[in-house]
Scaffold this motif. Structure first.
Motif, mmCIF file in Angstrom:
data_model
loop_
_atom_site.group_PDB
_atom_site.id
_atom_site.type_symbol
_atom_site.label_atom_id
_atom_site.label_comp_id
_atom_site.label_asym_id
_atom_site.label_seq_id
_atom_site.Cartn_x
_atom_site.Cartn_y
_atom_site.Cartn_z
ATOM 1 N N ASP A 116 6.129 52.171 90.240
ATOM 2 C CA ASP A 116 6.000 51.382 89.010
ATOM 3 C C ASP A 116 4.824 50.464 89.262
ATOM 4 O O ASP A 116 4.718 49.909 90.328
ATOM 5 C CB ASP A 116 7.242 50.505 88.787
ATOM 6 C CG ASP A 116 8.500 51.331 88.802
ATOM 7 O OD1 ASP A 116 8.477 52.436 88.244
ATOM 8 O OD2 ASP A 116 9.504 50.867 89.392
ATOM 9 N N ALA A 143 2.489 47.653 90.069
ATOM 10 C CA ALA A 143 2.728 46.307 90.610
ATOM 11 C C ALA A 143 1.919 45.318 89.783
ATOM 12 O O ALA A 143 0.796 45.619 89.382
ATOM 13 C CB ALA A 143 2.295 46.241 92.070
ATOM 14 N N ARG A 154 5.272 36.938 97.148
ATOM 15 C CA ARG A 154 5.326 37.891 98.268
ATOM 16 C C ARG A 154 3.964 38.010 98.954
ATOM 17 O O ARG A 154 3.858 37.934 100.170
ATOM 18 C CB ARG A 154 5.797 39.250 97.751
ATOM 19 C CG ARG A 154 5.820 40.323 98.806
ATOM 20 C CD ARG A 154 6.343 41.645 98.240
ATOM 21 N NE ARG A 154 6.209 42.697 99.222
ATOM 22 C CZ ARG A 154 5.112 43.406 99.390
ATOM 23 N NH1 ARG A 154 4.050 43.194 98.632
ATOM 24 N NH2 ARG A 154 5.066 44.336 100.322
ATOM 25 N N ALA A 177 1.375 52.153 98.767
ATOM 26 C CA ALA A 177 2.430 51.466 99.520
ATOM 27 C C ALA A 177 3.637 52.370 99.685
ATOM 28 O O ALA A 177 4.053 53.037 98.739
ATOM 29 C CB ALA A 177 2.832 50.193 98.784
ATOM 30 N N ASP A 178 4.181 52.352 100.905
ATOM 31 C CA ASP A 178 5.370 53.177 101.142
ATOM 32 C C ASP A 178 6.242 52.570 102.239
ATOM 33 O O ASP A 178 6.716 53.292 103.117
ATOM 34 C CB ASP A 178 4.932 54.604 101.521
ATOM 35 C CG ASP A 178 6.052 55.600 101.311
ATOM 36 O OD1 ASP A 178 6.636 55.593 100.219
ATOM 37 O OD2 ASP A 178 6.359 56.366 102.245
ATOM 38 N N ALA A 179 6.399 51.265 102.214
ATOM 39 C CA ALA A 179 7.184 50.501 103.199
ATOM 40 C C ALA A 179 6.397 50.280 104.484
ATOM 41 O O ALA A 179 5.826 51.217 105.041
ATOM 42 C CB ALA A 179 8.517 51.158 103.518
ATOM 43 N N GLY A 180 6.373 49.033 104.909
ATOM 44 C CA GLY A 180 5.643 48.690 106.136
ATOM 45 C C GLY A 180 4.187 48.360 105.868
ATOM 46 O O GLY A 180 3.343 48.486 106.754
ATOM 47 N N ARG A 225 2.818 45.372 105.370
ATOM 48 C CA ARG A 225 2.299 44.180 106.066
ATOM 49 C C ARG A 225 1.923 44.539 107.507
ATOM 50 O O ARG A 225 0.915 44.058 108.026
ATOM 51 C CB ARG A 225 3.286 43.022 106.002
ATOM 52 C CG ARG A 225 4.475 43.098 106.930
ATOM 53 C CD ARG A 225 5.562 42.121 106.558
ATOM 54 N NE ARG A 225 6.116 42.439 105.245
ATOM 55 C CZ ARG A 225 6.760 41.568 104.481
ATOM 56 N NH1 ARG A 225 6.944 40.333 104.888
ATOM 57 N NH2 ARG A 225 7.240 41.947 103.324
ATOM 58 N N ASP A 241 13.824 51.414 104.008
ATOM 59 C CA ASP A 241 13.516 50.021 103.688
ATOM 60 C C ASP A 241 14.334 49.573 102.475
ATOM 61 O O ASP A 241 14.926 48.493 102.468
ATOM 62 C CB ASP A 241 12.011 49.899 103.420
ATOM 63 C CG ASP A 241 11.570 48.469 103.239
ATOM 64 O OD1 ASP A 241 12.004 47.844 102.253
ATOM 65 O OD2 ASP A 241 10.788 47.963 104.060
HETATM 66 P P1 ADP Z 1 6.395 45.876 103.474
HETATM 67 O O1 ADP Z 1 5.483 46.748 102.649
HETATM 68 O O2 ADP Z 1 5.653 45.073 104.476
HETATM 69 O O3 ADP Z 1 7.539 46.655 104.079
HETATM 70 P P2 ADP Z 1 8.368 44.767 101.623
HETATM 71 O O4 ADP Z 1 9.528 44.979 102.521
HETATM 72 O O5 ADP Z 1 8.296 43.515 100.798
HETATM 73 O O6 ADP Z 1 7.004 44.796 102.488
HETATM 74 O O7 ADP Z 1 8.193 45.988 100.642
HETATM 75 C C1 ADP Z 1 8.646 47.276 100.966
HETATM 76 C C2 ADP Z 1 8.022 48.277 100.031
HETATM 77 O O8 ADP Z 1 8.476 48.026 98.710
HETATM 78 C C3 ADP Z 1 6.508 48.211 99.928
HETATM 79 O O9 ADP Z 1 5.843 48.856 100.996
HETATM 80 C C4 ADP Z 1 6.286 48.897 98.623
HETATM 81 O O10 ADP Z 1 6.389 50.321 98.784
HETATM 82 C C5 ADP Z 1 7.464 48.392 97.791
HETATM 83 N N1 ADP Z 1 7.055 47.225 96.983
HETATM 84 C C6 ADP Z 1 6.764 45.991 97.412
HETATM 85 N N2 ADP Z 1 6.400 45.188 96.388
HETATM 86 C C7 ADP Z 1 6.449 45.946 95.280
HETATM 87 C C8 ADP Z 1 6.182 45.716 93.897
HETATM 88 N N3 ADP Z 1 5.758 44.527 93.449
HETATM 89 N N4 ADP Z 1 6.373 46.735 93.038
HETATM 90 C C9 ADP Z 1 6.795 47.923 93.477
HETATM 91 N N5 ADP Z 1 7.050 48.218 94.769
HETATM 92 C C10 ADP Z 1 6.878 47.253 95.658
#
Ligand code: ADP
Length: 248
Positions: A88, A90, A97, A132-135, A137, A180
């Motif tokens: 979706d 962002a 965050r 983005a796919d978790a992790g 940061r 995650d």
């Molecule tokens: P990290 O990416 O460091 O693991 P989070 O645990 O906050 O950080 O987020 C996990 C995952 O959730 C992200 O990698 C991303 O795939 C998804 N995510 C984070 N923020 C958003 C957002 N605003 N909208 C949609 N998905 C998100």
């Protein structure tokens, strides 16, 4: 097969995860250093399905002037997630965050940099999450670390980051997206080459013994990441070293 209340199946009959990894295995990582010609240093990094671009500028005169410090450089770290990086869209722009991630990531680098050598200067680290796919940061910190080296900024050593977590009662390394989202805990850390932890965060719940197990595993993960980072640096700079040898 085992699952939790959310009906997500986390482990198959062989104990492998949804992406066929063993509990202590990290996702494949690909790295390219020096991808942006206008930045002083840069790195593109893929970790599983995460895609991250890091750019470093500096040390350069800090602007605006009012942020300058008389006896040291300011270090700025901006983590930004592109709106197209998630399923979706962002919301573009800074969020609580992204501000939090930017702050803790900057702090993860401060112990390895020498800001006192650059009064009134700024060292700027920008990371863009393209997918983005978790992790993200931890992936961003790994990319930023290499972009800093590419920029020629003196460092005490690399910073490597990884997460461990708890899924369906088991401690696993480097959580993927379903783990995650639906797992019980997430523990990202960043670590210097000599084993100092410069970032630690935790989401969810771990018992003291699970925490110890996760800390042990995640530090092993950071050491694996460090080897991959070093290999990427060798690949990038070995050709430069070869050229130097020929000139001698
Ligand atoms: P990290 O990416 O460091 O693991 P989070 O645990 O906050 O950080 O987020 C996990 C995952 O959730 C992200 O990698 C991303 O795939 C998804 N995510 C984070 N923020 C958003 C957002 N605003 N909208 C949609 N998905 C998100």
């Amino acid at each position: 097969m085992s699952s939790n209340q959310t009906d997500v199946v986390f482990f198959d009959e062989n104990g492998l995860r949804t992406d066929q990894r063993k509990p202590d295995e990290i996702r494949p990582m690909k790295i390219k250093i020096g991808v942006l010609s206008r930045a002083n240093g840069s790195c593109y990094l893929e970790w599983g399905a995460n895609k991250i671009l890091a750019a470093v500028y500096g040390p350069r005169e800090a602007h605006p002037r009012r942020i300058q410090l008389a006896n040291r450089a300011v270090i700025r770290y901006r983590y930004n997630m592109q709106s197209f990086s998630v399923e979706d869209r962002a919301r573009p722009g800074p969020s609580r965050r992204s501000s939090e991630i930017s702050k803790v990531s900057r702090e993860a680098f401060e112990p390895v940099l020498f800001p006192e050598d650059y009064p009134k200067a700024a060292i700027d680290i920008f990371v863009e999450v393209l997918q983005a796919d978790a992790g993200t940061r931890t992936a961003a910190i790994n990319a930023a670390s290499l972009a800093l080296v590419d920029a020629g900024i003196p460092m005490r050593g690399l910073v490597s980051a990884c997460a461990a977590g708890k899924v369906d009662g088991k401690i696993v390394l480097d959580l993927n997206k379903p783990e995650d989202n639906y797992g019980d805990a997430d523990l990202p850390i960043a670590m210097t080459e000599d084993g100092k932890i410069t970032l630690i965060q935790m989401d969810g719940h771990l018992t003291p013994s699970e925490f110890e197990e996760a800390m042990d595993l995640v530090q092993k993960g950071c050491r694996q990441v460090l080897e991959i980072q070093k290999a990427a640096l060798l690949e990038k700079f070995a050709s430069v070293m070869d050229d130097d040898d020929e000139e001698v």
